[in-house]
Write an enzyme that holds these catalytic residues in place. Structure first.
Site, PDB file in Angstrom:
ATOM      1  N   LYS A  19       0.851  -1.206   0.000  1.00  0.00           N
ATOM      2  CA  LYS A  19       0.000   0.000   0.000  1.00  0.00           C
ATOM      3  C   LYS A  19       0.871   1.234   0.000  1.00  0.00           C
ATOM      4  O   LYS A  19       2.047   1.198   0.394  1.00  0.00           O
ATOM      5  CB  LYS A  19      -0.936   0.022   1.211  1.00  0.00           C
ATOM      6  N   ASP A  78      -2.439  -1.537  10.304  1.00  0.00           N
ATOM      7  CA  ASP A  78      -2.587  -1.526   8.841  1.00  0.00           C
ATOM      8  C   ASP A  78      -3.158  -2.826   8.278  1.00  0.00           C
ATOM      9  O   ASP A  78      -3.417  -2.922   7.075  1.00  0.00           O
ATOM     10  CB  ASP A  78      -1.228  -1.289   8.167  1.00  0.00           C
TER      11      ASP A  78
END
Ligand code: C5P
Length: 311
Positions: A13, A152
């Site tokens: 990401k 995350d």
């Protein structure tokens, strides 16, 4: 019938923007961040075993230019401290799975770069173990398990483009106006995330800028999101790089000179990404870049994980 083998692509990401608010009573910080899955991925395969979980890690070079220092490999633990192994055990434990699995991980996402590699591997392992034993856990349940592993991990399960609030685990999907490409530069130095948060506390960073940043982030959900616009949220960690601040500024300048736009830190760093305009050939930017940092050309991805099964 449950599959014998499961193979998962676990994507990295970028944080197109990342604002940090005040420290909460639980020690974590309020965040407002725009997460974006990108094409660079680790591959995790899981095979059923009668009992117990084991992990094997292999590193594969994925940089489009330059290479990561060899020492970067040592920061991916292969034993019980690996987040993928912890995720596999957590999934089995909570889902009442008696059997085990052998996990093979091909690492391409740079470690400690702010690209969510460890979280992606954890999300992949969690999903792989459930798929391997044919256990269905609703999305909300999987996201909750992910949140126990790291701030995350829920996004790594969720994937695509999303606004992350709370610790980063409260996710709202965002609509990207168009797919985009970016060039990511990974310096040789790394950042300690807990230390970076402590520095933000000392700076009292969240207290002044946070309310406006939060308003800006929440408004992003109302539009088709231009990646360039999302970067206007900024990244709070750019203010607490300490003695690396000048290296960061210098790297941003060299990326701009090579032809990318709006260079930003991702996560707490140390990787810096810049957007590639629609008509700019990646090769030209790679060739023009002056510096020894490892460079990765990535595309925005619509999903965080792709799961394949073999009977
Ligand atoms: O959850 P994760 O392992 O990514 O977090 C690493 C560290 O970063 C935490 O232990 C905490 O010190 C800090 N952190 C925080 N606020 C967040 C996320 C992480 O203070 N929202």
């Amino acid at each position: 019938m449950s599959p014998r083998r499961v193979r998962v692509e676990a994507r990295a990401k970028l944080n197109l923007g990342l604002a940090v608010g005040p420290r909460r009573p639980d020690g974590f910080h309020e965040l407002a961040t725009v997460f974006q899955s990108v094409s660079l991925a680790d591959t995790l395969t899981a095979e059923r075993r009668a009992r117990g979980f084991s992990l094997e890690v292999r590193h594969e070079r994925a940089a489009d230019r330059g290479a990561l220092p060899r020492g970067a490999r040592a920061t991916v633990p292969a034993g019980g401290a690996n987040l993928a192994l912890r995720a596999a055990r957590l999934a089995a434990d909570r889902a009442g799975i008696r059997g085990g699995a052998h996990l093979r991980l091909v690492k391409r996402i740079p470690a400690r770069a702010g690209m969510g590699g460890g979280s992606a591997d954890a999300a992949a392992a969690l999903s792989a173990v459930l798929a391997l034993y044919g256990v269905r856990v609703p999305r909300s349940g999987r996201l909750a398990l992910g949140a126990e592993l790291g701030a995350d991990v829920p996004f790594a399960l969720f994937g695509g483009t999303a606004l992350g609030l709370g610790r980063g685990e409260r996710l709202e999907p965002l609509r990207l106006a168009r797919p985009f490409r970016a060039v990511v530069a990974v310096p040789r130095w790394t950042v300690s995330t807990p230390e970076a948060f402590r520095r933000l506390d000392r700076l009292k960073y969240g207290l002044t800028r946070w309310p406006a940043k939060l308003r800006f982030a929440k408004a992003l959900g109302r539009m088709a999101l231009e990646p360039r616009y999302a970067t206007r949220l900024g990244n709070a960690f750019e203010a607490v790089l300490g003695r690396r601040r000048q290296d960061f500024i210098d790297l941003c300048a060299r990326l701009r000179e090579a032809g990318v736009e709006a260079p930003r830190l991702t996560g707490s760093g140390s990787a810096v990404f810049g957007l590639l305009g629609p008509r700019v050939p990646a090769r030209v930017v790679l060739d023009r870049f002056a510096g020894g940092e490892a460079l990765f050309v990535v595309r925005s991805a619509r999903r965080g994980l792709s799961i394949g099964t073999q009977l």
